[in-house]
Design a protein around this motif. Structure first.
Motif, PDB file in Angstrom:
ATOM      1  N   GLU A  88      -1.430 -15.081   9.518  1.00 24.34           N
ATOM      2  CA  GLU A  88      -0.335 -15.580   9.592  1.00 24.34           C
ATOM      3  C   GLU A  88       0.605 -14.656  10.441  1.00 24.34           C
ATOM      4  O   GLU A  88       0.479 -13.598  10.618  1.00 24.34           O
ATOM      5  CB  GLU A  88       0.129 -15.438   8.116  1.00 24.34           C
ATOM      6  N   SER A  89       1.661 -15.672  10.757  1.00 21.60           N
ATOM      7  CA  SER A  89       3.001 -15.039  11.504  1.00 21.60           C
ATOM      8  C   SER A  89       3.610 -13.885  10.738  1.00 21.60           C
ATOM      9  O   SER A  89       4.126 -13.066  11.194  1.00 21.60           O
ATOM     10  CB  SER A  89       3.722 -15.867  12.281  1.00 21.60           C
ATOM     11  N   GLU A  90       3.756 -14.116   9.414  1.00 22.37           N
ATOM     12  CA  GLU A  90       4.399 -13.412   8.386  1.00 22.37           C
ATOM     13  C   GLU A  90       3.539 -13.689   6.914  1.00 22.37           C
ATOM     14  O   GLU A  90       3.064 -14.179   6.643  1.00 22.37           O
ATOM     15  CB  GLU A  90       5.936 -13.717   8.253  1.00 22.37           C
ATOM     16  N   LEU A  91       3.584 -12.101   6.302  1.00 23.06           N
ATOM     17  CA  LEU A  91       3.393 -12.038   5.169  1.00 23.06           C
ATOM     18  C   LEU A  91       4.186 -11.282   4.202  1.00 23.06           C
ATOM     19  O   LEU A  91       4.821 -10.270   4.634  1.00 23.06           O
ATOM     20  CB  LEU A  91       1.848 -11.057   5.426  1.00 23.06           C
ATOM     21  N   ARG A  92       4.652 -12.080   3.341  1.00 24.18           N
ATOM     22  CA  ARG A  92       5.741 -11.624   2.431  1.00 24.18           C
ATOM     23  C   ARG A  92       5.236 -11.130   1.019  1.00 24.18           C
ATOM     24  O   ARG A  92       4.674 -11.872   0.124  1.00 24.18           O
ATOM     25  CB  ARG A  92       6.911 -12.967   1.946  1.00 24.18           C
ATOM     26  N   LEU A  93       5.411  -9.827   0.875  1.00 24.19           N
ATOM     27  CA  LEU A  93       4.701  -9.192  -0.474  1.00 24.19           C
ATOM     28  C   LEU A  93       5.803  -8.803  -1.313  1.00 24.19           C
ATOM     29  O   LEU A  93       7.020  -8.383  -0.826  1.00 24.19           O
ATOM     30  CB  LEU A  93       4.037  -7.995  -0.030  1.00 24.19           C
ATOM     31  N   MET A  94       5.652  -9.348  -2.642  1.00 24.59           N
ATOM     32  CA  MET A  94       6.955  -9.021  -3.569  1.00 24.59           C
ATOM     33  C   MET A  94       6.433  -8.348  -4.842  1.00 24.59           C
ATOM     34  O   MET A  94       5.099  -8.605  -5.283  1.00 24.59           O
ATOM     35  CB  MET A  94       7.448 -10.262  -3.938  1.00 24.59           C
ATOM     36  N   HIS A  95       7.223  -7.240  -5.131  1.00 28.20           N
ATOM     37  CA  HIS A  95       6.656  -6.411  -6.296  1.00 28.20           C
ATOM     38  C   HIS A  95       7.759  -6.372  -7.191  1.00 28.20           C
ATOM     39  O   HIS A  95       9.027  -6.501  -6.916  1.00 28.20           O
ATOM     40  CB  HIS A  95       6.285  -5.071  -5.662  1.00 28.20           C
ATOM     41  N   ASP A  96       7.293  -5.882  -8.471  1.00 19.17           N
ATOM     42  CA  ASP A  96       8.249  -5.753  -9.690  1.00 19.17           C
ATOM     43  C   ASP A  96       9.294  -4.483  -9.143  1.00 19.17           C
ATOM     44  O   ASP A  96       8.882  -3.469  -8.705  1.00 19.17           O
ATOM     45  CB  ASP A  96       7.535  -5.544 -10.879  1.00 19.17           C
ATOM     46  N   SER A  97      10.577  -4.777  -9.730  1.00 18.54           N
ATOM     47  CA  SER A  97      11.371  -3.555  -9.107  1.00 18.54           C
ATOM     48  C   SER A  97      11.125  -2.437  -9.834  1.00 18.54           C
ATOM     49  O   SER A  97      11.713  -1.130  -9.574  1.00 18.54           O
ATOM     50  CB  SER A  97      12.889  -3.976  -9.466  1.00 18.54           C
ATOM     51  N   LEU A  98      10.428  -2.449 -10.881  1.00 19.42           N
ATOM     52  CA  LEU A  98      10.004  -1.060 -11.519  1.00 19.42           C
ATOM     53  C   LEU A  98       8.984  -0.235 -10.509  1.00 19.42           C
ATOM     54  O   LEU A  98       9.030   1.009 -10.708  1.00 19.42           O
ATOM     55  CB  LEU A  98       9.128  -1.332 -12.747  1.00 19.42           C
ATOM     56  N   ILE A  99       8.332  -0.651  -9.613  1.00 17.89           N
ATOM     57  CA  ILE A  99       7.417  -0.044  -8.581  1.00 17.89           C
ATOM     58  C   ILE A  99       8.365   0.101  -7.414  1.00 17.89           C
ATOM     59  O   ILE A  99       8.678  -0.961  -6.878  1.00 17.89           O
ATOM     60  CB  ILE A  99       6.311  -0.788  -8.315  1.00 17.89           C
ATOM     61  N   PRO A 100       8.527   1.421  -6.994  1.00 15.60           N
ATOM     62  CA  PRO A 100       9.241   1.636  -5.778  1.00 15.60           C
ATOM     63  C   PRO A 100       8.425   0.956  -4.366  1.00 15.60           C
ATOM     64  O   PRO A 100       7.126   1.064  -4.596  1.00 15.60           O
ATOM     65  CB  PRO A 100       9.513   3.016  -5.728  1.00 15.60           C
ATOM     66  N   THR A 101       9.117   0.607  -3.503  1.00 14.46           N
ATOM     67  CA  THR A 101       8.699   0.112  -2.480  1.00 14.46           C
ATOM     68  C   THR A 101       7.728   1.189  -1.459  1.00 14.46           C
ATOM     69  O   THR A 101       6.454   1.015  -1.137  1.00 14.46           O
ATOM     70  CB  THR A 101       9.531  -0.525  -1.175  1.00 14.46           C
ATOM     71  N   GLU A 102       8.155   2.599  -1.839  1.00 13.22           N
ATOM     72  CA  GLU A 102       7.385   3.521  -0.768  1.00 13.22           C
ATOM     73  C   GLU A 102       5.966   3.667  -1.683  1.00 13.22           C
ATOM     74  O   GLU A 102       5.091   4.376  -1.222  1.00 13.22           O
ATOM     75  CB  GLU A 102       8.393   4.714  -0.919  1.00 13.22           C
ATOM     76  N   ALA A 103       5.865   3.098  -2.939  1.00 14.93           N
ATOM     77  CA  ALA A 103       4.449   3.129  -3.528  1.00 14.93           C
ATOM     78  C   ALA A 103       3.384   2.597  -2.721  1.00 14.93           C
ATOM     79  O   ALA A 103       2.248   2.859  -2.615  1.00 14.93           O
ATOM     80  CB  ALA A 103       4.457   2.824  -4.920  1.00 14.93           C
ATOM     81  N   PHE A 104       3.676   1.581  -1.816  1.00 17.34           N
ATOM     82  CA  PHE A 104       2.897   0.869  -1.150  1.00 17.34           C
ATOM     83  C   PHE A 104       2.576   1.553   0.226  1.00 17.34           C
ATOM     84  O   PHE A 104       2.212   0.794   1.352  1.00 17.34           O
ATOM     85  CB  PHE A 104       3.294  -0.781  -1.089  1.00 17.34           C
ATOM     86  N   ASN A 105       3.542   2.570   0.881  1.00 16.49           N
ATOM     87  CA  ASN A 105       3.489   3.114   1.851  1.00 16.49           C
ATOM     88  C   ASN A 105       1.914   3.239   2.582  1.00 16.49           C
ATOM     89  O   ASN A 105       1.687   3.003   3.815  1.00 16.49           O
ATOM     90  CB  ASN A 105       4.125   4.448   2.167  1.00 16.49           C
ATOM     91  N   ASP A 106       1.059   3.842   1.831  1.00 16.02           N
ATOM     92  CA  ASP A 106      -0.312   4.121   2.449  1.00 16.02           C
ATOM     93  C   ASP A 106      -0.899   2.538   2.894  1.00 16.02           C
ATOM     94  O   ASP A 106      -1.521   2.654   3.718  1.00 16.02           O
ATOM     95  CB  ASP A 106      -1.134   4.698   1.574  1.00 16.02           C
ATOM     96  N   ASP A 107      -0.808   1.635   1.969  1.00 14.17           N
ATOM     97  CA  ASP A 107      -1.344   0.355   2.315  1.00 14.17           C
ATOM     98  C   ASP A 107      -0.694  -0.344   3.443  1.00 14.17           C
ATOM     99  O   ASP A 107      -1.246  -1.128   4.411  1.00 14.17           O
ATOM    100  CB  ASP A 107      -1.009  -0.576   1.120  1.00 14.17           C
ATOM    101  N   ILE A 108       0.750  -0.040   3.479  1.00 12.07           N
ATOM    102  CA  ILE A 108       1.555  -0.507   4.785  1.00 12.07           C
ATOM    103  C   ILE A 108       0.882   0.070   6.112  1.00 12.07           C
ATOM    104  O   ILE A 108       0.693  -0.646   6.967  1.00 12.07           O
ATOM    105  CB  ILE A 108       2.804  -0.567   4.530  1.00 12.07           C
ATOM    106  N   CYS A 109       0.611   1.380   6.132  1.00 10.86           N
ATOM    107  CA  CYS A 109       0.149   1.947   7.376  1.00 10.86           C
ATOM    108  C   CYS A 109      -1.306   1.397   7.485  1.00 10.86           C
ATOM    109  O   CYS A 109      -1.485   1.362   8.765  1.00 10.86           O
ATOM    110  CB  CYS A 109      -0.037   3.578   6.907  1.00 10.86           C
ATOM    111  N   ALA A 110      -1.890   1.062   6.699  1.00 13.89           N
ATOM    112  CA  ALA A 110      -3.412   0.771   6.866  1.00 13.89           C
ATOM    113  C   ALA A 110      -3.333  -0.746   7.496  1.00 13.89           C
ATOM    114  O   ALA A 110      -3.935  -1.013   8.567  1.00 13.89           O
ATOM    115  CB  ALA A 110      -4.211   0.726   5.409  1.00 13.89           C
ATOM    116  N   PHE A 111      -2.429  -1.436   6.996  1.00 15.09           N
ATOM    117  CA  PHE A 111      -2.196  -2.889   7.438  1.00 15.09           C
ATOM    118  C   PHE A 111      -1.605  -2.839   8.889  1.00 15.09           C
ATOM    119  O   PHE A 111      -2.334  -3.276   9.793  1.00 15.09           O
ATOM    120  CB  PHE A 111      -1.141  -3.633   6.740  1.00 15.09           C
ATOM    121  N   GLU A 112      -0.787  -2.003   9.408  1.00 12.46           N
ATOM    122  CA  GLU A 112      -0.139  -1.742  10.493  1.00 12.46           C
ATOM    123  C   GLU A 112      -1.207  -1.258  11.681  1.00 12.46           C
ATOM    124  O   GLU A 112      -1.376  -1.626  12.929  1.00 12.46           O
ATOM    125  CB  GLU A 112       0.992  -0.644  10.663  1.00 12.46           C
ATOM    126  N   ASP A 113      -2.112  -0.575  11.054  1.00  9.54           N
ATOM    127  CA  ASP A 113      -3.357  -0.134  11.860  1.00  9.54           C
ATOM    128  C   ASP A 113      -4.190  -1.070  12.288  1.00  9.54           C
ATOM    129  O   ASP A 113      -5.023  -1.065  13.535  1.00  9.54           O
ATOM    130  CB  ASP A 113      -4.177   0.944  11.131  1.00  9.54           C
TER     131      ASP A 113
END
Length: 300
Positions: A93-118
């Motif tokens: 896809e040209s864009e992927l939109r990930l939405m999470h519950d506000s209880l979870i801080p976005t930085e909790a997904f940083n490792d996943d984001i790094c792996a995706f960017e790789d």
């Protein structure tokens, strides 16, 4: 030739969202003078004013409001078309939109984001958060491709979901709160005598979800769980909070856990997506996050 282009709509939309040329220029990576000139040129071409100026702040005119009202649908349709075209050509896809519950801080997904960017797949990642039912609503209305949401999803289906963890909740008040002086399990009558602190539901069209709140209860509504905890530490009210989030506050004694006659059950969190447009990026994220997420990713 049409004077109104998608680029022009995107420009006006950015200004409207930020309320100033300077704010829009940061989003668009342009200098403010370039944005101001582009708007003036567009207004001249259309023969009408899109904004009223009040110093550095601007506001949409009725014509500008109409342009944005319809134009945002055009922008959304263009993005979806671009995504489908790219998906046909590459599978991603040209864009992927990930939405999470506000209880979870976005930085909790940083490792996943790094792996995706790789992967260097070219898919733009957009991460956002909503509270409670608002996360499910974003998936239902097509504003998110993949969500990590709290509680059961809305009726109607159209999505798939797998559980990714649970959180246990404790009823807490500040050590100085009047309820802390009662040496017994708290009743409904006890709770109704005092103000509750609740997180506001982010839903716009679905029915708001309230958990652990009694009918007729006085309440203070805050935007996030972090704000709720801070309000309860300050003695502003009572309520259920995730035990893992207040471990330190309980150890320090600034919050105390009390027994209640009607405890709150554990909250299940779900990974959910719509299977009708499964591009490669969505497949990657679905497989990546299909694991026990809570409470391990909460930085408390």
């Amino acid at each position: 030739m049409l004077r109104l282009t998608l680029e022009a709509i995107e420009l006006v939309d950015a200004i409207a969202r930020h309320g100033s040329f300077a704010g829009a220029s940061e989003q668009l990576h342009k200098v403010p003078s370039t944005v101001s000139y582009a708007v003036s040129k567009l207004e001249d071409q259309l023969g009408l004013a899109l904004f009223t100026r009040h110093g550095p702040r601007v506001a949409l005119t009725p014509a500008g409001q109409e342009m944005i009202r319809e134009g945002r649908w055009l922008l959304a349709a263009a993005r979806q078309l671009e995504s489908r075209m790219r998906q046909v050509a590459t599978g991603f896809e040209s864009e992927l939109r990930l939405m999470h519950d506000s209880l979870i801080p976005t930085e909790a997904f940083n490792d996943d984001i790094c792996a995706f960017e790789d992967l260097q797949c070219g898919t733009r990642l957009r991460v956002a958060s909503e509270a409670m039912t608002g996360t499910w609503e974003a998936l239902r209305e097509g504003r998110a491709d993949l969500i990590v949401a709290a509680g059961e999803g809305p009726a109607g289906g159209g999505y798939r979901a797998v559980p990714v963890g649970t959180l246990s909740f404790a009823f807490c008040v500040a050590a100085t709160h009047p309820l802390a002086r009662l040496q017994r399990p708290l009743t409904r009558a006890d709770l109704l005598e005092h103000t509750a602190v609740v997180v506001g539901d982010g839903a716009r069209s679905l029915t708001d979800r309230t958990v652990g709140l009694l009918a007729g209860q006085r309440r203070i509504t805050v935007p996030t769980m972090q704000a709720k905890i801070a309000a309860q530490v300050a003695g502003l009210g009572h309520g259920f909070v995730p035990r893992v989030c207040v471990r330190a506050a309980l150890e320090k004694g600034v919050l105390v856990q009390l027994q209640v006659e009607e405890p709150r059950p554990d909250e299940t969190f779900w990974l959910a997506w719509r299977p009708d447009h499964m591009g490669e990026a969505l497949k990657w994220w679905r497989q990546r996050l299909d694991r026990p997420l809570l409470p391990g990713i909460l930085p408390y």
